[in-house]
Design a protein around this motif. Sequence first.
Motif, mmCIF file in Angstrom:
data_model
loop_
_atom_site.group_PDB
_atom_site.id
_atom_site.type_symbol
_atom_site.label_atom_id
_atom_site.label_comp_id
_atom_site.label_asym_id
_atom_site.label_seq_id
_atom_site.Cartn_x
_atom_site.Cartn_y
_atom_site.Cartn_z
ATOM 1 N N SER A 15 20.755 -42.691 -40.551
ATOM 2 C CA SER A 15 21.991 -43.205 -40.001
ATOM 3 C C SER A 15 23.463 -42.940 -40.428
ATOM 4 O O SER A 15 24.013 -43.717 -40.130
ATOM 5 C CB SER A 15 21.879 -44.938 -40.817
ATOM 6 O OG SER A 15 20.043 -45.868 -40.177
ATOM 7 N N THR A 16 23.442 -42.675 -41.520
ATOM 8 C CA THR A 16 24.162 -42.026 -42.337
ATOM 9 C C THR A 16 24.521 -40.981 -41.374
ATOM 10 O O THR A 16 26.187 -41.346 -41.182
ATOM 11 C CB THR A 16 23.950 -41.788 -43.856
ATOM 12 O OG1 THR A 16 22.801 -42.127 -44.542
ATOM 13 C CG2 THR A 16 25.068 -41.009 -44.542
ATOM 14 N N LYS B 166 34.146 -33.717 -37.317
ATOM 15 C CA LYS B 166 35.070 -34.527 -36.550
ATOM 16 C C LYS B 166 36.217 -34.757 -37.067
ATOM 17 O O LYS B 166 37.384 -35.100 -36.482
ATOM 18 C CB LYS B 166 34.328 -36.206 -36.769
ATOM 19 C CG LYS B 166 33.217 -36.247 -36.700
ATOM 20 C CD LYS B 166 33.119 -36.619 -35.356
ATOM 21 C CE LYS B 166 33.813 -38.579 -35.245
ATOM 22 N NZ LYS B 166 33.266 -38.912 -34.111
ATOM 23 N N SER C 252 24.384 -40.278 -38.307
ATOM 24 C CA SER C 252 25.238 -41.109 -37.092
ATOM 25 C C SER C 252 26.287 -41.954 -37.339
ATOM 26 O O SER C 252 26.676 -42.131 -36.346
ATOM 27 C CB SER C 252 23.437 -42.005 -35.901
ATOM 28 O OG SER C 252 23.306 -43.357 -36.671
ATOM 29 N N GLY C 253 26.187 -42.570 -38.310
ATOM 30 C CA GLY C 253 27.738 -43.475 -38.557
ATOM 31 C C GLY C 253 29.083 -42.479 -38.411
ATOM 32 O O GLY C 253 30.078 -43.323 -37.694
ATOM 33 N N ILE C 254 28.529 -40.999 -39.101
ATOM 34 C CA ILE C 254 29.626 -40.784 -38.806
ATOM 35 C C ILE C 254 30.117 -39.785 -38.268
ATOM 36 O O ILE C 254 31.109 -39.687 -37.560
ATOM 37 C CB ILE C 254 29.720 -39.285 -39.958
ATOM 38 C CG1 ILE C 254 28.868 -39.721 -42.068
ATOM 39 C CG2 ILE C 254 29.679 -38.871 -40.345
ATOM 40 C CD1 ILE C 254 30.266 -40.029 -42.277
ATOM 41 N N CYS C 255 29.427 -39.584 -37.132
ATOM 42 C CA CYS C 255 29.424 -38.620 -35.733
ATOM 43 C C CYS C 255 29.488 -39.581 -34.872
ATOM 44 O O CYS C 255 30.188 -39.108 -34.171
ATOM 45 C CB CYS C 255 28.156 -38.279 -35.629
ATOM 46 S SG CYS C 255 27.904 -36.447 -36.677
ATOM 47 N N GLY C 256 29.416 -41.278 -34.751
ATOM 48 C CA GLY C 256 29.145 -42.005 -33.981
ATOM 49 C C GLY C 256 28.248 -41.581 -32.209
ATOM 50 O O GLY C 256 28.759 -41.610 -31.144
ATOM 51 N N GLU C 257 27.853 -40.684 -33.141
ATOM 52 C CA GLU C 257 26.512 -40.792 -32.001
ATOM 53 C C GLU C 257 25.060 -40.589 -32.285
ATOM 54 O O GLU C 257 24.521 -40.026 -33.971
ATOM 55 C CB GLU C 257 26.859 -38.714 -31.983
ATOM 56 C CG GLU C 257 28.003 -38.859 -30.996
ATOM 57 C CD GLU C 257 28.119 -38.645 -29.431
ATOM 58 O OE1 GLU C 257 26.904 -39.186 -28.440
ATOM 59 O OE2 GLU C 257 29.260 -38.946 -28.793
ATOM 60 N N ARG D 80 31.615 -35.279 -40.868
ATOM 61 C CA ARG D 80 32.992 -36.027 -41.336
ATOM 62 C C ARG D 80 34.189 -34.786 -41.246
ATOM 63 O O ARG D 80 35.225 -35.161 -40.433
ATOM 64 C CB ARG D 80 33.266 -35.991 -42.351
ATOM 65 C CG ARG D 80 33.988 -37.167 -43.080
ATOM 66 C CD ARG D 80 33.907 -37.703 -44.539
ATOM 67 N NE ARG D 80 34.424 -36.302 -45.622
ATOM 68 C CZ ARG D 80 36.371 -36.241 -45.018
ATOM 69 N NH1 ARG D 80 36.836 -36.583 -44.965
ATOM 70 N NH2 ARG D 80 36.086 -34.565 -45.925
#
Length: 407
Positions: free
Chosen positions: A55-56, A34, A58-63, A31
């Motif tokens: 998923s946590t 980013k 990839s959700g934070i990274c957007g990748e 976070r």
Amino acid sequence: MTPSSAPSARPTIVLAVSGSIAAYKAVEVARLLKKAGARVLPVMTRSAKEFLGPSTLSGICGEPVREDMWDPSYAGELHVELGRSADLVVIVPATADLLARLASGRADDLLTALALCARGPILAAPAMHPRMWTHPAVARNVATLRADGRVELIGPVEGEVASGERGPGRMAEPAEIAEAALARIGPRDLDGRRIVVTAGPTVEDLDPVRFLSNRSTGKMGFAIAERAAARGAEVTLVAGPVSLETPPRVKRVDVRGALSMRSALWEALGEKLDLADALIMTAAVADYRPAEESATKLKRSAEATALALVPNPDLLAEVGAARAGSRPVLVGFAVETADEAGVVAYARGKLDKKRVDLVVANHAKDSFGREDNRATIVTRDRAEALGVLPKRELADRILDRVAEGLR
Ligand code: CTP
């Protein structure tokens, strides 16, 4: 989005997570990175997934989270691509097992394979029980990593670990890790600047099998291109024949002789010199080329012979002469065999003769083919002797001056 997608001015960080309870803290590091503007590509080991939901991350990274080296949905060599595109690899947390695998050069999963491929620095934040951290085997692996100089450790610190016990082994705080990571990527002071770099020798063909050239290896120019891109510049690298890998996010144009370098250079700068903010001319352009290039192999004879040479254009002086204002900033290089005073005097002469803003003067015996370089940066009003520096570091010092000139 794939790791090899279009050049981006944003720094790219691979955030790699190995299997420890501290894995949940990697989310906070992601976070923060980013938030600071980095593109964060998450990688997890198989055991990291036992501790943290992909998923946590990839959700934070957007990748997408990458784990599998043999991911059938990815057409390419994922470890090579990730290692290439990362300005930095941060490993949060690094377990005792991971340190052992890194120290022994294993490549048995995506994370260890990409660590061997990484072009940029690697920062690892160990986390483990204090008895593990102080175990001689772990100490030995840490000593090996330190001696190799490719993986830098942050922490661990003294404090409470997952079991509730206290001692050395607690992972450094996420904010501290993120700050250290961002400091290693360095400034983004060349964001959006367009920089043309020339590198390597030129090769002047005599016939299909012979040529005239020089000892330049291109390392200095490639280091400048790499650092300029890492600092946010859009870099075009015009390279003579060298065997070096193209730095990440650098557009490379390969040339051979001085005349082909001249065409590529003007293409990159634009006829009106309006496509570049700076030109850094490290190439060792041959001063002469054979008057004629034979289409067939020249044959030996018993007679003595002489080679007719014609002068090549001075590419940098041509740009200097065409420049009306202060753009592009022009940087020339000079390799001399004189002593320090002589080197500075020659460099001053080149400032005027070629109408450039600064000349980086090198000492021939301390520069060709080496990883470091002894240089003096000479402008009209000062000469700064930098002593012997690794080429990447010298590249940054030169770019500091270019950034100054662009402000
Ligand atoms: N340069 C160039 N075109 C050439 C020769 C040199 O653009 N035909 C550039 C190099 O890239 C470098 C600088 O000019 O930035 C070096 O210039 P110079 O020292 O004149 O080259 P030398 O041949 O080494 O100079 P001299 O013979 O005067 O020592």
